[in-house]
Design a protein around this motif. Structure first.
Motif, mmCIF file in Angstrom:
data_model
loop_
_atom_site.group_PDB
_atom_site.id
_atom_site.type_symbol
_atom_site.label_atom_id
_atom_site.label_comp_id
_atom_site.label_asym_id
_atom_site.label_seq_id
_atom_site.Cartn_x
_atom_site.Cartn_y
_atom_site.Cartn_z
ATOM 1 N N VAL A 1 0.836 -1.201 0.000
ATOM 2 C CA VAL A 1 0.000 0.000 0.000
ATOM 3 C C VAL A 1 0.871 1.250 0.000
ATOM 4 N N THR A 2 1.938 1.231 0.783
ATOM 5 C CA THR A 2 2.857 2.367 0.793
ATOM 6 C C THR A 2 3.473 2.582 -0.585
ATOM 7 N N GLY A 3 3.848 1.472 -1.244
ATOM 8 C CA GLY A 3 4.390 1.593 -2.594
ATOM 9 C C GLY A 3 3.377 2.152 -3.575
ATOM 10 N N GLY A 4 2.112 1.723 -3.458
ATOM 11 C CA GLY A 4 1.075 2.255 -4.333
ATOM 12 C C GLY A 4 0.818 3.728 -4.114
ATOM 13 N N LEU A 5 0.775 4.140 -2.848
ATOM 14 C CA LEU A 5 0.585 5.561 -2.547
ATOM 15 C C LEU A 5 1.781 6.383 -3.017
ATOM 16 N N PHE A 6 2.972 5.825 -2.860
ATOM 17 C CA PHE A 6 4.174 6.512 -3.346
ATOM 18 C C PHE A 6 4.083 6.726 -4.855
ATOM 19 N N LEU A 7 3.691 5.690 -5.592
ATOM 20 C CA LEU A 7 3.556 5.826 -7.038
ATOM 21 C C LEU A 7 2.499 6.862 -7.405
ATOM 22 N N LEU A 8 1.387 6.841 -6.688
ATOM 23 C CA LEU A 8 0.308 7.780 -6.991
ATOM 24 C C LEU A 8 0.759 9.225 -6.801
ATOM 25 N N VAL A 9 1.347 9.518 -5.643
ATOM 26 C CA VAL A 9 1.762 10.886 -5.335
ATOM 27 C C VAL A 9 2.905 11.327 -6.246
ATOM 28 N N MET A 10 3.892 10.450 -6.407
ATOM 29 C CA MET A 10 5.063 10.829 -7.191
ATOM 30 C C MET A 10 4.754 10.920 -8.683
ATOM 31 N N ASN A 11 3.797 10.140 -9.170
ATOM 32 C CA ASN A 11 3.405 10.278 -10.574
ATOM 33 C C ASN A 11 2.684 11.602 -10.812
ATOM 34 N N ILE A 12 1.865 12.024 -9.843
ATOM 35 C CA ILE A 12 1.246 13.347 -9.942
ATOM 36 C C ILE A 12 2.326 14.427 -9.993
ATOM 37 N N PHE A 13 3.298 14.298 -9.100
ATOM 38 C CA PHE A 13 4.410 15.247 -9.087
ATOM 39 C C PHE A 13 5.206 15.190 -10.385
ATOM 40 N N ASN A 14 5.459 13.961 -10.876
ATOM 41 C CA ASN A 14 6.256 13.801 -12.086
ATOM 42 C C ASN A 14 5.562 14.427 -13.298
ATOM 43 N N TYR A 15 4.257 14.165 -13.443
ATOM 44 C CA TYR A 15 3.533 14.735 -14.577
ATOM 45 C C TYR A 15 3.440 16.262 -14.466
ATOM 46 N N HIS A 16 3.321 16.771 -13.235
ATOM 47 C CA HIS A 16 3.313 18.221 -13.044
ATOM 48 C C HIS A 16 4.655 18.827 -13.460
ATOM 49 N N MET A 17 5.748 18.165 -13.058
ATOM 50 C CA MET A 17 7.065 18.660 -13.409
ATOM 51 C C MET A 17 7.323 18.543 -14.911
ATOM 52 N N LEU A 18 6.851 17.446 -15.515
ATOM 53 C CA LEU A 18 7.022 17.300 -16.962
ATOM 54 C C LEU A 18 6.281 18.394 -17.719
ATOM 55 N N LYS A 19 5.071 18.707 -17.250
ATOM 56 C CA LYS A 19 4.310 19.773 -17.883
ATOM 57 C C LYS A 19 4.998 21.120 -17.691
ATOM 58 N N LYS A 20 5.520 21.339 -16.489
ATOM 59 C CA LYS A 20 6.215 22.583 -16.207
ATOM 60 C C LYS A 20 7.487 22.697 -17.050
ATOM 61 N N GLU A 21 8.230 21.586 -17.153
ATOM 62 C CA GLU A 21 9.447 21.598 -17.966
ATOM 63 C C GLU A 21 9.118 21.791 -19.443
ATOM 64 N N GLU A 22 8.023 21.200 -19.882
ATOM 65 C CA GLU A 22 7.622 21.375 -21.278
ATOM 66 C C GLU A 22 7.230 22.820 -21.568
ATOM 67 N N MET A 23 6.511 23.447 -20.612
ATOM 68 C CA MET A 23 6.148 24.854 -20.790
ATOM 69 C C MET A 23 7.397 25.736 -20.801
ATOM 70 N N ALA A 24 8.338 25.427 -19.904
ATOM 71 C CA ALA A 24 9.578 26.201 -19.881
ATOM 72 C C ALA A 24 10.363 26.007 -21.170
ATOM 73 N N LYS A 25 10.353 24.789 -21.668
ATOM 74 C CA LYS A 25 11.041 24.511 -22.930
ATOM 75 C C LYS A 25 10.378 25.263 -24.087
ATOM 76 N N ASP A 26 9.040 25.294 -24.062
ATOM 77 C CA ASP A 26 8.322 26.032 -25.108
ATOM 78 C C ASP A 26 8.627 27.520 -25.030
ATOM 79 N N ARG A 27 8.662 28.066 -23.795
ATOM 80 C CA ARG A 27 8.987 29.498 -23.641
ATOM 81 C C ARG A 27 10.408 29.786 -24.132
ATOM 82 N N GLU A 28 11.317 28.884 -23.789
ATOM 83 C CA GLU A 28 12.694 29.070 -24.244
ATOM 84 C C GLU A 28 12.788 28.988 -25.764
ATOM 85 N N GLN A 29 12.031 28.041 -26.331
ATOM 86 C CA GLN A 29 12.036 27.917 -27.788
ATOM 87 C C GLN A 29 11.420 29.156 -28.446
ATOM 88 N N ASN A 30 10.325 29.643 -27.848
ATOM 89 C CA ASN A 30 9.705 30.869 -28.380
ATOM 90 C C ASN A 30 10.645 32.065 -28.271
#
Length: 491
Positions: free
Chosen positions: A414-443
């Protein structure tokens, strides 16, 4: 048997024909590979009493077998590339049969570790990897169906071997049962004989450069050596640890593997300790395997839907939490009817996780990086797989009750499942943030490039405009025939 036909220029999977016999052979070998470490737990109580072992020591048999099966994957892959699937599966079946036969004469727990754990586990590794490899050579369009039928061997053999092993234990004891089981596992040699090789034409392409392969004095080619070094480097690629998504997946997967197999190993013993009859206790594994048989393909269909597919990492987290919650509730199941309910939900959770565990890794890494990633993951998984069941057995030795075993496994999962759930939310948030930053840099780069181009064009236009003016001024100063100038004869 004659080899399967192939196209003259390039190999084209047949998607049928003899391939279905290959699937049947893979069904047998994969069934023994996944089911044997689980159903051996039926003999553990008798072996423990005969050899005077503790619960943690006896649980190490299945742990070593599973760890050897996973760790032997790279070796099996090398052997398959060198010799083909047929001899490798036959060798694996022979090793499995010999391991069980020799283990029946064992007088110490260390001897069983060597025979069943190491020799048997390596034999199962040869069976598993070679069977999965040859299916991809016979099938392309129908590959998902072929793989599904082959992988169904795991729950089918679990349903079949659990009551059979209990019957053998009652009639012949654990030594005679291992002897007979070894004879049954020799059927993997027959399954391997069905896996006749597909001959692929090795004619060089006319468009390929002729100087690509250079012969060395010892007959080897630089291309082949370079390819082998490249494969070894990709397999040992440690750059995966720089990928945040891979590290998150690996940590959650390690926590699941640590607590996944101990409940299977001790389920029958726990039921017997609660007063359940031995045959009925063995049938709990059969019930779990029967449910698992249908849950895996059903989970695959659900995961492939348009609603779940983009969120498959969250679905995997839910499956882990569901599985762990079942273990946490197991100590409350004191009657056989409730244990049957637990076995059903255990089969659901176990099947869901293993239907998604490699699909989630492919979703993170992509199909090109997946083979190297899965090789690294399976090697790392050996350690929690080796430590999980003995740690659970140690809790039984210390407290004298099985409930703490299920509490530990459930809480870790259960701890492993909760870890995956929370960290995947964090990971996707960071990926989106990095993608936006990359787009701004490209622009920003595009704007800067556009400004530079405009400035360059402006400067070129200014230079072009200044050149005619300069020419006019120079022409006014040095006019060879000025209008007001007097001719020499007019002076």
């Amino acid at each position: 048997m004659s080899p399967a036909p192939a196209d003259e220029l390039d190999h084209k999977p047949l998607d049928g024909g003899w391939g279905w016999m290959v699937v049947f052979g893979a069904h047998i070998s994969i069934g023994f590979a996944y089911a044997t470490p689980k159903v051996l737990s039926i003999f553990f109580k008798e072996i423990q009493e005969d050899l005077g072992s503790t619960f943690s020591e006896i649980a190490l048999i299945s742990s070593i077998m599973l760890a050897a099966m996973y760790a032997g994957g790279p070796i099996s892959s090398v052997l398959v590339k060198r010799f083909g699937s047929r001899p490798v599966v036959m060798l694996g079946g022979l090793m499995c049969g010999v391991s069980m036969v020799t283990a029946s004469f064992g007088t110490s727990i260390i001897y069983l570790y060597l025979c069943i754990g190491i020799i048997g586990g390596c034999g199962l590794s040869l069976n598993l990897n070679a069977s999965l490899t040859i299916i991809s050579k016979y099938f392309l369009a129908k590959r998902p169906l072929a793989n599904g039928l082959a992988m169904a061997g795991s729950p089918v053999f679990l349903c079949f071997l659990a009551p059979v092993n209990q019957y053998l234990l009652v009639k012949f004891g654990w030594r005679g049962s291992l002897l007979i089981l070894g004879g049954l596992m020799l059927n993997c040699c027959v399954a391997g004989a069905l896996m006749r090789p597909v001959i692929v034409s090795c004619k060089p392409s006319s468009s390929a450069p002729q100087n690509e392969v250079k012969e060395l004095p010892n007959g080897r080619s630089t291309t082949r050596n370079g390819r082998c070094m490249k494969n070894a480097g990709s397999f040992l690629d440690l750059t995966f640890f720089k990928d945040r998504g891979f590290v998150i997946y690996l940590i959650g997967n390690i926590m699941f593997i640590f607590g996944a197999y101990a409940p299977i190993v001790f389920l029958s013993a726990y039921a017997i300790s609660q007063g359940v009859e031995e045959y009925s206790a063995a049938y709990l594994l059969s019930i779990m395997g029967f449910v698992d048989m249908f849950v895996r393909p059903g989970t695959g269909l659900i995961a492939n839907s348009k609603w779940i597919r983009p969120r498959i990492q969250y679905f995997f987290s839910f499956a882990m939490i569901f599985n762990g919650t079942c273990h946490l509730l197991c100590p409350l199941m004191t009657s056989y009817a409730y244990m049957v309910v637990y076995a059903v939900f255990f089969g659901v959770g176990f099947g869901m996780v293993f239907a998604l565990i490699f699909e989630c890794l492919m979703d993170l890494m992509g199909s090109e990086r997946f083979p190297s990633a899965v090789g690294l993951v399976t090697i790392i998984e050996c350690f929690p797989m080796l430590l999980g069941p003995p740690a659970a057995g140690m809790l039984v030795d210390i407290f004298g009750h099985y409930k703490y075993l299920f509490f530990m496994c459930g809480s870790v999962i259960v701890t492993g499942g909760l870890f995956l759930l929370v960290m995947n939310i964090f990971n996707y948030h960071m990926l989106k943030k990095e993608e936006m930053a990359k787009d701004r840099e490209q622009n920003q780069k595009n704007i800067e490039n556009k400004d530079q181009v405009e400035m360059k064009q402006t400067s070129e236009a200014a230079m072009e405009q200044s050149e005619p003016e300069g020419k006019e001024k120079n022409g006014a100063r040095r006019d060879p025939c000025p209008e007001n100038a007097l001719a020499p004869n007019e002076m």
